[in-house]
Design an enzyme around this catalytic site. Structure first.
Site, PDB file in Angstrom:
ATOM      1  CG  ASN A   1      13.755 -15.374  -7.476  1.00 37.66           C
ATOM      2  OD1 ASN A   1      14.090 -15.624  -8.634  1.00 37.66           O
ATOM      3  ND2 ASN A   1      12.746 -14.573  -7.187  1.00 37.66           N
TER       4      ASN A   1
ATOM      5  CG  HIS B   1      11.924  -7.339 -12.416  1.00 37.91           C
ATOM      6  ND1 HIS B   1      10.635  -7.611 -12.826  1.00 37.91           N
ATOM      7  CD2 HIS B   1      12.109  -8.063 -11.284  1.00 37.91           C
ATOM      8  CE1 HIS B   1      10.066  -8.448 -11.985  1.00 37.91           C
ATOM      9  NE2 HIS B   1      10.943  -8.748 -11.040  1.00 37.91           N
TER      10      HIS B   1
ATOM     11  CD  GLU C   1      10.440 -12.028  -9.381  1.00 40.40           C
ATOM     12  OE1 GLU C   1      10.369 -10.778  -9.358  1.00 40.40           O
ATOM     13  OE2 GLU C   1      10.592 -12.709  -8.350  1.00 40.40           O
TER      14      GLU C   1
ATOM     15  CG  ASP D   1       8.818  -6.868 -15.570  1.00 43.04           C
ATOM     16  OD1 ASP D   1       9.998  -6.532 -15.345  1.00 43.04           O
ATOM     17  OD2 ASP D   1       7.935  -6.863 -14.682  1.00 43.04           O
TER      18      ASP D   1
ATOM     19  CD  GLU E   1      13.736  -9.004  -4.324  1.00 35.98           C
ATOM     20  OE1 GLU E   1      13.616  -8.052  -3.552  1.00 35.98           O
ATOM     21  OE2 GLU E   1      12.947  -9.210  -5.270  1.00 35.98           O
TER      22      GLU E   1
HETATM   23  O1  G3I Z   1      -2.719  -6.269   0.294  1.00 39.02           O
HETATM   24  C1  G3I Z   1      -2.839  -4.840   0.236  1.00 39.02           C
HETATM   25  C2  G3I Z   1      -4.285  -4.430   0.273  1.00 39.02           C
HETATM   26  O2  G3I Z   1      -4.849  -4.827   1.490  1.00 39.02           O
HETATM   27  C3  G3I Z   1      -4.357  -2.918   0.088  1.00 39.02           C
HETATM   28  O3  G3I Z   1      -5.696  -2.535   0.002  1.00 39.02           O
HETATM   29  C4  G3I Z   1      -3.646  -2.505  -1.186  1.00 39.02           C
HETATM   30  C5  G3I Z   1      -3.633  -0.999  -1.362  1.00 39.02           C
HETATM   31  O4  G3I Z   1      -2.506  -0.574  -2.067  1.00 39.02           O
HETATM   32  O5  G3I Z   1      -2.314  -2.928  -1.117  1.00 39.02           O
HETATM   33  C6  G3I Z   1      -2.195  -4.343  -1.036  1.00 39.02           C
HETATM   34  O6  G3I Z   1      -0.852  -4.678  -0.978  1.00 39.02           O
HETATM   35  C7  G3I Z   1      -0.145  -4.594  -2.213  1.00 39.02           C
HETATM   36  C8  G3I Z   1       0.341  -5.983  -2.590  1.00 39.02           C
HETATM   37  O7  G3I Z   1       1.162  -5.941  -3.728  1.00 39.02           O
HETATM   38  C9  G3I Z   1      -0.808  -6.955  -2.862  1.00 39.02           C
HETATM   39  O8  G3I Z   1      -1.575  -6.510  -3.943  1.00 39.02           O
HETATM   40  C10 G3I Z   1       1.039  -3.666  -2.020  1.00 39.02           C
HETATM   41  O9  G3I Z   1       0.589  -2.350  -1.820  1.00 39.02           O
HETATM   42  C11 G3I Z   1       1.963  -3.730  -3.222  1.00 39.02           C
HETATM   43  O10 G3I Z   1       3.133  -2.993  -2.931  1.00 39.02           O
HETATM   44  C12 G3I Z   1       2.337  -5.157  -3.516  1.00 39.02           C
HETATM   45  O11 G3I Z   1       3.181  -5.165  -4.653  1.00 39.02           O
HETATM   46  C13 G3I Z   1       3.828  -6.386  -4.938  1.00 39.02           C
HETATM   47  C14 G3I Z   1       5.330  -6.238  -4.739  1.00 39.02           C
HETATM   48  O12 G3I Z   1       5.953  -7.478  -5.085  1.00 39.02           O
HETATM   49  C15 G3I Z   1       5.715  -5.910  -3.320  1.00 39.02           C
HETATM   50  O13 G3I Z   1       7.067  -5.610  -3.266  1.00 39.02           O
HETATM   51  C16 G3I Z   1       3.538  -6.732  -6.385  1.00 39.02           C
HETATM   52  O14 G3I Z   1       2.144  -6.977  -6.549  1.00 39.02           O
HETATM   53  C17 G3I Z   1       4.337  -7.973  -6.771  1.00 39.02           C
HETATM   54  O15 G3I Z   1       4.190  -8.186  -8.153  1.00 39.02           O
HETATM   55  C18 G3I Z   1       5.806  -7.746  -6.451  1.00 39.02           C
HETATM   56  O16 G3I Z   1       6.553  -8.873  -6.811  1.00 39.02           O
HETATM   57  C19 G3I Z   1       7.966  -8.809  -6.582  1.00 39.02           C
HETATM   58  C20 G3I Z   1       8.442 -10.224  -6.333  1.00 39.02           C
HETATM   59  O17 G3I Z   1       7.706 -10.812  -5.293  1.00 39.02           O
HETATM   60  C21 G3I Z   1       9.932 -10.249  -6.016  1.00 39.02           C
HETATM   61  N1  G3I Z   1      10.706  -9.579  -7.028  1.00 39.02           N
HETATM   62  C22 G3I Z   1      10.252  -8.241  -7.403  1.00 39.02           C
HETATM   63  C23 G3I Z   1       8.776  -8.262  -7.766  1.00 39.02           C
HETATM   64  C24 G3I Z   1       8.317  -6.909  -8.235  1.00 39.02           C
HETATM   65  O18 G3I Z   1       8.360  -5.980  -7.194  1.00 39.02           O
END
Ligand code: G3I
Length: 321
Positions: A173, A209, A239, A241, A132
């Site tokens: 990507n 997405h 990715e 969905d 990105e």
């Molecule tokens: O690690 C913390 C944890 O310590 C805390 O307790 C918890 C509370 O909310 O948050 C945790 O962090 C989260 C993290 O995922 C790990 O679970 C973040 O809040 C959350 O925002 C994060 O979301 C991820 C997102 O990327 C971040 O932008 C999604 O799971 C993940 O599926 C998503 O994946 C991205 C790809 O990498 C790139 N393309 C888009 C895609 C969807 O956003």
């Protein structure tokens, strides 16, 4: 009915796969589905190989969570798409708050990429090296990397990755690149610039997405992804969905089935498209509802791990039925 990865292989693709995430692995019913390599021949760690997870402090590397996913893939005989090395999100605060110079950031970038890729050497089918980098209008995102190094940071990252694991396929990507337009053209220009500089780039990932009903047609996918494969790189749907407004209507459920079929059939039709990865396979673990409130039901299985019409759409696209 058939199995997704088996159908993908039979059709000449390398894999049908899914993203997953460490906290989900405690759900034994989910884990059993994930581990069925006739359905998923490839997995992508959703979070545990990102910069904040791997290098939370400068030079302080923690691979435990990423290793869990890598070991699971090995045990299940699945490929891993390793994700990702350089991205503007999920950076630890030391990366975003340091007063970098071009020289110090180059060194930090090289250390991060070299150490992580070396750790997983031989285990990754591919690396999403840069994720990105572009805005939707095709300009470079003005993140810490671009604002300090300009677009050179992309070459720096790919060169370090290539040196650390010459056998891993190196990918750029992004999203909103799945159809022709300024952003897709800019991604194409990244590939051209790297190739012109003699830097190794092997593939481009199209995140995909989508919103139900807005999935590019097979013809559009061919036209768009075809401009990349014409440069000699492979492409993959990385990715996938397809979200919809909640609650789902019958019409949207049916449209989603068609849309999933369009994506898998598109990849199958385009020589050089090597596989399709969904961004997790069940609605319970989808990132969509928290990011796009009021929408969801984006995956191929429902909250209870039952196959939705979307599943049969994805399968139909792979079997040509
Ligand atoms: O690690 C913390 C944890 O310590 C805390 O307790 C918890 C509370 O909310 O948050 C945790 O962090 C989260 C993290 O995922 C790990 O679970 C973040 O809040 C959350 O925002 C994060 O979301 C991820 C997102 O990327 C971040 O932008 C999604 O799971 C993940 O599926 C998503 O994946 C991205 C790809 O990498 C790139 N393309 C888009 C895609 C969807 O956003």
């Amino acid at each position: 009915y058939g199995q997704l990865h088996t159908a993908a292989k039979n059709a000449g693709l390398l894999f049908f796969g899914t993203a997953t995430d460490n906290p989900e692995l405690t759900d034994s019913a989910y884990l059993a589905k994930l581990s069925d390599s006739t359905q998923f021949g490839q997995i992508t760690p959703g979070n545990s190989m990102k910069w904040d997870a791997i290098e939370p402090g400068p030079g302080n590397f923690t691979f435990a969570a990423g290793d869990v996913i890598a070991n699971l893939a090995k045990k299940n005989n699945q490929l891993i798409r390793c994700h990702n090395l350089v991205w503007h999100q999920q950076l630890p605060s030391w990366v975003t708050s340091t007063a970098w110079t071009p020289a110090t950031l180059t060194a930090a970038l090289q250390l991060h990429v070299t150490t992580e890729v070396t750790h997983y050497k031989g285990q990754c089918y591919s690396w999403d090296v840069v994720n990105e980098a572009l805005n939707d209008n095709g300009t470079f995102r003005n993140d810490i990397f671009f604002s300090t190094l300009g677009e050179d940071y992309i070459k720096i990252a790919f060169d370090a990755a290539a040196a650390a694991d010459p056998d891993a396929k190196l990918y750029y990507n992004d999203f909103n690149t799945e159809f022709p337009g300024a952003k897709s053209t800019a991604a194409l220009n990244i590939v051209k610039a790297l190739k012109a500089a003699g830097t190794k780039i092997d593939g481009v990932g199209f995140q995909s997405h989508f919103l139900v009903g807005s999935t590019p047609s097979i013809a559009t996918q061919m036209k768009n992804m075809g401009t990349f494969t014409a440069l000699g790189v492979e492409v993959a749907v990385t990715e996938l969905d397809i979200r919809m407004p909640l609650p789902p209507t019958q019409a949207n459920v049916a449209q989603q089935q068609t849309d999933y079929q369009t994506v898998t059939a598109g990849c199958l039709t385009l020589k050089g498209c090597i596989g399709v990865t969904v961004w997790d396979f069940d609605d319970a673990f989808s990132w969509v509802p928290s990011t796009f409130p009021g929408t969801g039901s984006a995956c191929i299985l429902d909250d209870n791990l039952n196959e939705k019409p979307a599943y049969f759409g994805a399968l139909a696209g792979l079997t040509g039925t």
